[in-house]
Design a protein around this motif. Sequence first.
Motif, PDB file in Angstrom:
ATOM      1  N   TRP A  13     -78.901  49.145  39.417  1.00 16.38           N
ATOM      2  CA  TRP A  13     -79.297  50.529  38.493  1.00 16.38           C
ATOM      3  C   TRP A  13     -80.423  50.305  37.671  1.00 16.38           C
ATOM      4  CZ3 TRP A  13     -77.922  55.314  39.660  1.00 16.38           C
ATOM      5  CH2 TRP A  13     -77.068  55.674  40.563  1.00 16.38           C
ATOM      6  N   HIS A  17     -85.774  53.194  41.671  1.00 15.00           N
ATOM      7  CA  HIS A  17     -85.072  54.043  43.063  1.00 15.00           C
ATOM      8  C   HIS A  17     -84.872  55.569  42.726  1.00 15.00           C
ATOM      9  CE1 HIS A  17     -84.141  50.484  45.355  1.00 15.00           C
ATOM     10  NE2 HIS A  17     -83.340  50.139  44.521  1.00 15.00           N
ATOM     11  N   LEU A  18     -85.241  56.551  43.452  1.00 13.06           N
ATOM     12  CA  LEU A  18     -84.946  57.808  43.498  1.00 13.06           C
ATOM     13  C   LEU A  18     -83.632  58.169  43.726  1.00 13.06           C
ATOM     14  CD1 LEU A  18     -86.479  60.707  42.918  1.00 13.06           C
ATOM     15  CD2 LEU A  18     -86.718  60.896  45.296  1.00 13.06           C
ATOM     16  N   CYS A  19     -82.996  58.949  43.068  1.00 12.36           N
ATOM     17  CA  CYS A  19     -81.627  59.087  43.077  1.00 12.36           C
ATOM     18  C   CYS A  19     -81.307  60.625  43.266  1.00 12.36           C
ATOM     19  CB  CYS A  19     -81.035  58.816  41.609  1.00 12.36           C
ATOM     20  SG  CYS A  19     -81.167  57.278  41.148  1.00 12.36           S
ATOM     21  N   THR A  20     -80.286  60.934  43.735  1.00  8.89           N
ATOM     22  CA  THR A  20     -79.574  62.321  43.492  1.00  8.89           C
ATOM     23  C   THR A  20     -78.666  62.872  42.541  1.00  8.89           C
ATOM     24  OG1 THR A  20     -77.868  61.919  45.309  1.00  8.89           O
ATOM     25  CG2 THR A  20     -80.133  62.703  46.178  1.00  8.89           C
ATOM     26  N   PRO A  34     -83.077  65.647  43.772  1.00  8.05           N
ATOM     27  CA  PRO A  34     -83.604  64.526  43.681  1.00  8.05           C
ATOM     28  C   PRO A  34     -83.866  64.370  41.990  1.00  8.05           C
ATOM     29  CG  PRO A  34     -85.296  65.783  44.649  1.00  8.05           C
ATOM     30  CD  PRO A  34     -84.074  66.523  44.470  1.00  8.05           C
ATOM     31  N   CYS A  73     -76.470  59.227  42.864  1.00  5.22           N
ATOM     32  CA  CYS A  73     -76.107  58.361  43.872  1.00  5.22           C
ATOM     33  C   CYS A  73     -77.670  57.918  43.949  1.00  5.22           C
ATOM     34  CB  CYS A  73     -75.802  59.051  44.949  1.00  5.22           C
ATOM     35  SG  CYS A  73     -75.637  57.932  46.707  1.00  5.22           S
ATOM     36  N   GLN A  74     -77.729  56.545  44.532  1.00  2.00           N
ATOM     37  CA  GLN A  74     -79.052  56.120  44.977  1.00  2.00           C
ATOM     38  C   GLN A  74     -78.588  55.165  46.256  1.00  2.00           C
ATOM     39  OE1 GLN A  74     -80.908  53.994  41.871  1.00  2.00           O
ATOM     40  NE2 GLN A  74     -79.500  52.303  41.910  1.00  2.00           N
ATOM     41  N   ASP A  76     -80.692  52.071  48.915  1.00  2.00           N
ATOM     42  CA  ASP A  76     -81.787  51.409  49.195  1.00  2.00           C
ATOM     43  C   ASP A  76     -81.274  50.532  50.536  1.00  2.00           C
ATOM     44  OD1 ASP A  76     -84.322  50.073  49.175  1.00  2.00           O
ATOM     45  OD2 ASP A  76     -83.371  48.267  48.096  1.00  2.00           O
ATOM     46  N   TRP A  80     -75.704  50.908  48.217  1.00  6.80           N
ATOM     47  CA  TRP A  80     -75.744  52.281  47.678  1.00  6.80           C
ATOM     48  C   TRP A  80     -74.794  51.929  46.674  1.00  6.80           C
ATOM     49  CZ3 TRP A  80     -71.338  54.890  47.735  1.00  6.80           C
ATOM     50  CH2 TRP A  80     -70.193  54.596  48.607  1.00  6.80           C
TER      51      TRP A  80
END
Length: 130
Positions: A13, A17-20, A34, A73-74, A76, A80
């Motif tokens: 965290w 990272h792009l998240c939603t 996003p 949420c993210q 990679d 996740w």
Amino acid sequence: MLTNKGADFEGFWAERHLCTLTTVRADGTPHVVPVGVTVDVEAGVARVITSGTSHKVRHVLAGGEDGVPAAVCQVDGRRWSTLEGRAVVRREPEVVADAERRYAARYRTPRVNPQRVVIEIKVARALGTV
């Protein structure tokens, strides 16, 4: 709640990272967008900075003082994590400034936005593979 998730969780965290963010519309359908998210592990809070006029803010405000269920949420690859809880909108200048500092540390300095607010999610559940 998040302090027992371990170093891998905290590190994940903290990575860029792009998240939603998922909120729920008045008709009950999900609204997924996003966003950049910062997580305060000690406080058990996830934060999203955004314009006070956005749809996501309107969805949260529709819940009143108690807020609404929301999730960030993210992902990679195989890693996740989803954080679920109740979201509220915070407008206090010191809260917004703190969230902007956290965002700058994880992503980049945010552009100036006098209408900026913070969607704050008190995390009740953490899911994932980290």
